[in-house]
Design an enzyme around this catalytic site. Structure first.
Site, PDB file in Angstrom:
ATOM      1  N   GLU A  87       0.803  -1.218   0.000  1.00 50.29           N
ATOM      2  CA  GLU A  87       0.000   0.000   0.000  1.00 50.29           C
ATOM      3  C   GLU A  87       0.843   1.278   0.000  1.00 50.29           C
ATOM      4  OE1 GLU A  87       1.015  -1.233   3.948  1.00 50.29           O
ATOM      5  OE2 GLU A  87      -0.048  -2.356   2.422  1.00 50.29           O
ATOM      6  N   ALA A  91       9.473   0.778   3.364  1.00 47.30           N
ATOM      7  CA  ALA A  91       9.522  -0.292   4.359  1.00 47.30           C
ATOM      8  C   ALA A  91       8.723   0.090   5.602  1.00 47.30           C
ATOM      9  CB  ALA A  91      10.975  -0.571   4.739  1.00 47.30           C
ATOM     10  N   HIS A  92       7.881  -0.825   6.071  1.00 48.19           N
ATOM     11  CA  HIS A  92       7.123  -0.593   7.295  1.00 48.19           C
ATOM     12  C   HIS A  92       6.591  -1.907   7.858  1.00 48.19           C
ATOM     13  CE1 HIS A  92       4.102  -0.266   4.067  1.00 48.19           C
ATOM     14  NE2 HIS A  92       3.167  -0.551   4.960  1.00 48.19           N
ATOM     15  N   VAL A  93       6.479  -1.922   9.167  1.00 43.91           N
ATOM     16  CA  VAL A  93       5.917  -3.060   9.889  1.00 43.91           C
ATOM     17  C   VAL A  93       4.655  -2.570  10.575  1.00 43.91           C
ATOM     18  CG1 VAL A  93       6.270  -4.723  11.767  1.00 43.91           C
ATOM     19  CG2 VAL A  93       8.186  -4.099  10.270  1.00 43.91           C
TER      20      VAL A  93
END
Length: 132
Positions: A87, A91-93
Site C-alpha cells: 500500500e 519499508a514498514h511493519v
C-alpha cells in the site's frame, strides 16, 4: 523519494500521531487503523522493503520494544505484526493490537478499517509514548 508519504512524515512535513522516534526509526499510529493502537514502524531513510533495511536486526529490536509497549499500554494479550508493503512503497511493519471483541483468535481482517476520532488517537498515542 520526493512523493513518498512516509518520507514526508519522517521529515515532519506531514503530521502524525508519533509514539516513538530515534535517529533511524519512527513509529506512529496508522490513520487507517485495523484496531485502536495500530502502529506503523518505519525507517526514516527510504527503503522499499523491510528486508532492504541494512540494520534489520536493530529495526526488529525497535519493533519488539514498541509491540510490547502497545500490549502493556492497551492492556491486551497480544499484538500481531504484519509486513505487507504494497500500500505504501516504503519499508514498514504493522503492529496491530488484538482484543477479545475483534475476532480475537481468528486471522485479522485487514480490510476492516476502524474510524477513531482524533481525540482518541491522541490519547492512544500518548499512552504508548508515555510507557516507552
Amino acid at each position: 523519494m520526493a512523493d513518498c508519504i512516509f518520507c514526508k512524515i519522517a521529515k515532519n512535513e506531514i503530521p502524525c500521531y508519533k509514539v516513538y522516534e530515534d535517529k533511524e526509526f519512527l513509529a506512529f499510529l496508522d490513520i487507517n487503523p485495523r484496531n485502536p493502537g495500530h502502529t506503523l514502524v518505519i525507517p526514516k531513510k527510504h527503503y522499499r522493503w523491510v528486508w532492504d533495511v541494512p540494520n534489520i536486526d536493530f529495526y526488529y529490536k525497535v519493533v519488539g520494544k514498541i509491540a510490547n509497549t502497545i500490549k502493556k499500554a492497551l492492556k491486551t494479550d497480544f499484538v500481531v505484526s504484519l509486513v505487507i508493503g504494497e500500500e505504501v512503497p516504503h519499508a514498514h511493519v504493522w503492529l496491530v493490537p488484538r482484543f477479545k471483541n475483534d475476532g480475537h483468535g481468528n486471522s485479522i481482517n485487514i480490510s476492516n478499517i476502524k474510524q477513531i476520532p482524533k481525540e482518541e488517537m491522541e490519547k492512544i498515542a500518548k499512552k504508548i509514548k508515555n510507557l516507552l
